[in-house]
Design a protein around this motif. Structure first.
Motif, PDB file in Angstrom:
ATOM      1  N   ALA A 168       0.762  -1.203  -0.064  1.00  0.00           N
ATOM      2  CA  ALA A 168       0.085  -0.007  -0.162  1.00  0.00           C
ATOM      3  C   ALA A 168       0.878   1.137  -0.039  1.00  0.00           C
ATOM      4  CB  ALA A 168      -0.848   0.103   1.257  1.00  0.00           C
ATOM      5  N   MET A 169       1.966   1.295   0.876  1.00  0.00           N
ATOM      6  CA  MET A 169       2.761   2.420   0.929  1.00  0.00           C
ATOM      7  C   MET A 169       3.552   2.573  -0.483  1.00  0.00           C
ATOM      8  SD  MET A 169       4.451   2.764   4.774  1.00  0.00           S
ATOM      9  CE  MET A 169       4.685   0.984   4.923  1.00  0.00           C
ATOM     10  N   LYS A 170       3.898   1.476  -0.911  1.00  0.00           N
ATOM     11  CA  LYS A 170       4.676   1.409  -2.222  1.00  0.00           C
ATOM     12  C   LYS A 170       3.881   1.894  -3.405  1.00  0.00           C
ATOM     13  CE  LYS A 170       7.087  -2.203  -3.116  1.00  0.00           C
ATOM     14  NZ  LYS A 170       7.414  -3.691  -3.847  1.00  0.00           N
ATOM     15  N   GLN A 171       2.654   1.701  -3.399  1.00  0.00           N
ATOM     16  CA  GLN A 171       1.751   2.227  -4.586  1.00  0.00           C
ATOM     17  C   GLN A 171       0.935   3.409  -4.012  1.00  0.00           C
ATOM     18  OE1 GLN A 171      -0.914  -1.059  -5.622  1.00  0.00           O
ATOM     19  NE2 GLN A 171       0.728  -2.389  -6.301  1.00  0.00           N
ATOM     20  N   GLY A 172       0.928   3.746  -2.930  1.00  0.00           N
ATOM     21  CA  GLY A 172       0.512   5.118  -2.456  1.00  0.00           C
ATOM     22  C   GLY A 172      -1.076   4.841  -2.447  1.00  0.00           C
ATOM     23  N   LEU A 173      -1.409   3.714  -2.169  1.00  0.00           N
ATOM     24  CA  LEU A 173      -3.090   3.420  -2.031  1.00  0.00           C
ATOM     25  C   LEU A 173      -3.265   3.051  -0.563  1.00  0.00           C
ATOM     26  CD1 LEU A 173      -3.020   0.975  -5.070  1.00  0.00           C
ATOM     27  CD2 LEU A 173      -3.995   3.074  -5.066  1.00  0.00           C
ATOM     28  N   LYS A 174      -4.340   3.008  -0.474  1.00  0.00           N
ATOM     29  CA  LYS A 174      -5.287   2.653   0.892  1.00  0.00           C
ATOM     30  C   LYS A 174      -4.776   1.052   0.968  1.00  0.00           C
ATOM     31  CE  LYS A 174      -8.861   6.072   1.255  1.00  0.00           C
ATOM     32  NZ  LYS A 174     -10.270   6.261   1.151  1.00  0.00           N
ATOM     33  N   LEU A 175      -5.073   0.454   2.209  1.00  0.00           N
ATOM     34  CA  LEU A 175      -4.660  -0.872   2.451  1.00  0.00           C
ATOM     35  C   LEU A 175      -5.946  -1.483   1.719  1.00  0.00           C
ATOM     36  CD1 LEU A 175      -2.637  -2.221   4.328  1.00  0.00           C
ATOM     37  CD2 LEU A 175      -4.164  -2.332   6.081  1.00  0.00           C
ATOM     38  N   ALA A 176      -7.259  -1.210   1.954  1.00  0.00           N
ATOM     39  CA  ALA A 176      -8.255  -1.741   1.498  1.00  0.00           C
ATOM     40  C   ALA A 176      -8.105  -1.934  -0.101  1.00  0.00           C
ATOM     41  CB  ALA A 176      -9.523  -1.189   1.779  1.00  0.00           C
ATOM     42  N   ASP A 177      -7.416  -0.796  -0.750  1.00  0.00           N
ATOM     43  CA  ASP A 177      -7.316  -1.003  -2.303  1.00  0.00           C
ATOM     44  C   ASP A 177      -6.644  -2.011  -2.831  1.00  0.00           C
ATOM     45  OD1 ASP A 177      -9.095   0.989  -2.654  1.00  0.00           O
ATOM     46  OD2 ASP A 177      -7.800   2.638  -2.517  1.00  0.00           O
ATOM     47  N   VAL A 178      -5.445  -2.082  -1.767  1.00  0.00           N
ATOM     48  CA  VAL A 178      -4.459  -3.484  -1.970  1.00  0.00           C
ATOM     49  C   VAL A 178      -5.025  -4.568  -1.962  1.00  0.00           C
ATOM     50  CG1 VAL A 178      -2.183  -4.086  -1.159  1.00  0.00           C
ATOM     51  CG2 VAL A 178      -2.336  -1.892  -1.913  1.00  0.00           C
ATOM     52  N   ALA A 179      -5.741  -4.761  -0.993  1.00  0.00           N
ATOM     53  CA  ALA A 179      -6.457  -6.032  -0.652  1.00  0.00           C
ATOM     54  C   ALA A 179      -7.464  -6.293  -1.631  1.00  0.00           C
ATOM     55  CB  ALA A 179      -7.169  -5.833   0.876  1.00  0.00           C
ATOM     56  N   ARG A 180      -7.954  -5.331  -2.184  1.00  0.00           N
ATOM     57  CA  ARG A 180      -8.977  -5.671  -3.482  1.00  0.00           C
ATOM     58  C   ARG A 180      -8.331  -6.122  -4.589  1.00  0.00           C
ATOM     59  NH1 ARG A 180     -11.229  -0.829  -2.637  1.00  0.00           N
ATOM     60  NH2 ARG A 180     -12.902  -1.457  -1.443  1.00  0.00           N
ATOM     61  N   GLN A 181      -7.106  -5.585  -4.741  1.00  0.00           N
ATOM     62  CA  GLN A 181      -6.268  -5.876  -5.896  1.00  0.00           C
ATOM     63  C   GLN A 181      -5.762  -7.300  -5.746  1.00  0.00           C
ATOM     64  OE1 GLN A 181      -2.864  -3.116  -6.081  1.00  0.00           O
ATOM     65  NE2 GLN A 181      -4.255  -1.625  -7.115  1.00  0.00           N
ATOM     66  N   ILE A 182      -5.480  -7.889  -4.694  1.00  0.00           N
ATOM     67  CA  ILE A 182      -4.900  -9.036  -4.326  1.00  0.00           C
ATOM     68  C   ILE A 182      -5.894 -10.216  -4.649  1.00  0.00           C
ATOM     69  CG2 ILE A 182      -3.923 -10.691  -2.391  1.00  0.00           C
ATOM     70  CD1 ILE A 182      -2.252  -8.331  -1.505  1.00  0.00           C
ATOM     71  N   ILE A 183      -7.130  -9.627  -3.881  1.00  0.00           N
ATOM     72  CA  ILE A 183      -8.441 -10.383  -3.972  1.00  0.00           C
ATOM     73  C   ILE A 183      -8.557 -10.839  -5.616  1.00  0.00           C
ATOM     74  CG2 ILE A 183     -10.948 -10.682  -3.623  1.00  0.00           C
ATOM     75  CD1 ILE A 183     -10.164  -9.453  -0.736  1.00  0.00           C
ATOM     76  N   ALA A 184      -8.845  -9.625  -6.120  1.00  0.00           N
ATOM     77  CA  ALA A 184      -9.139  -9.820  -7.663  1.00  0.00           C
ATOM     78  C   ALA A 184      -8.162 -10.547  -8.480  1.00  0.00           C
ATOM     79  CB  ALA A 184      -9.083  -8.257  -8.059  1.00  0.00           C
TER      80      ALA A 184
END
Length: 190
Positions: A168-184
């Motif tokens: 999340a820090m590396k991409q400048g995203l919220k934790l939930a957004d990274v979680a969404r990406q991983i799930i997708a």
């Protein structure tokens, strides 16, 4: 303050219009039928809706519910019907102030102020509820993504959480957004 009048009775509404104008309100073009309510709200953008009705019809209640969902506004309803069940139904449809047998001009300003205050309070509660639901949804996503990382990569829970945070820090995203990406990605890969 811009007021939209809805006359759902056979009686003339001129006295109410005159009282509102005398109190300094801007009275918009009157709506004669409940079916035109949503269109009038969207086009005229009133601050408050005032409905004068003998007893609200099913059409009026349905239109109020649609307005409450799509373009919420404080709604004051003057009615001759004081039935308890009807009052619950009317409030459920989005009416913020329901006044039975009382269209006294001197009472208009305080009634409108109560409707505005109740509407703002209800709006704040809705915003807080939406925020809590969003946080809960985000938390579920994060837990699911952690579970995927733990299962697929053999990580412990703290390691999975740290990996999510780092990404999340590396991409400048919220934790939930990274979680969404991983799930997708996991759904895509099977």
């Amino acid at each position: 303050m811009r007021i939209l009048l809805v006359n759902d009775t056979e009686k003339p509404i001129g006295e109410l219009r005159d009282a509102l104008l005398a109190a300094g309100y801007e009275v918009l073009e009157e709506v004669a039928a409940a079916g035109a309510l949503l269109k009038a709200v969207e086009s005229q953008q009133p601050d408050v809706i005032i409905i004068d009705v003998d007893s609200p019809s099913r059409d009026t209640l349905e239109q109020l519910a649609v307005v409450h969902h799509q373009a919420p506004r404080p709604v004051v309803m003057f009615s001759a019907d004081g039935d308890d069940q009807l009052i619950r139904t009317v409030v459920g449809a989005g009416v913020t102030a329901y006044v039975v047998d009382g269209l006294a001009p001197a009472r208009l300003a305080p009634i409108i102020q109560v409707a505005l205050a109740r509407f703002e309070q209800q709006s704040q509660v809705r915003r807080e509820l939406d925020q809590v639901q969003q946080q809960l949804g985000d938390r579920k996503l994060i837990e699911r993504a952690k579970g995927l990382l733990m299962d697929k990569r053999g990580m412990s829970e703290p390691e999975a959480y740290a990996a999510l945070r780092q990404q999340a820090m590396k991409q400048g995203l919220k934790l939930a957004d990274v979680a969404r990406q991983i799930i997708a990605m996991a759904d895509l890969l099977g």
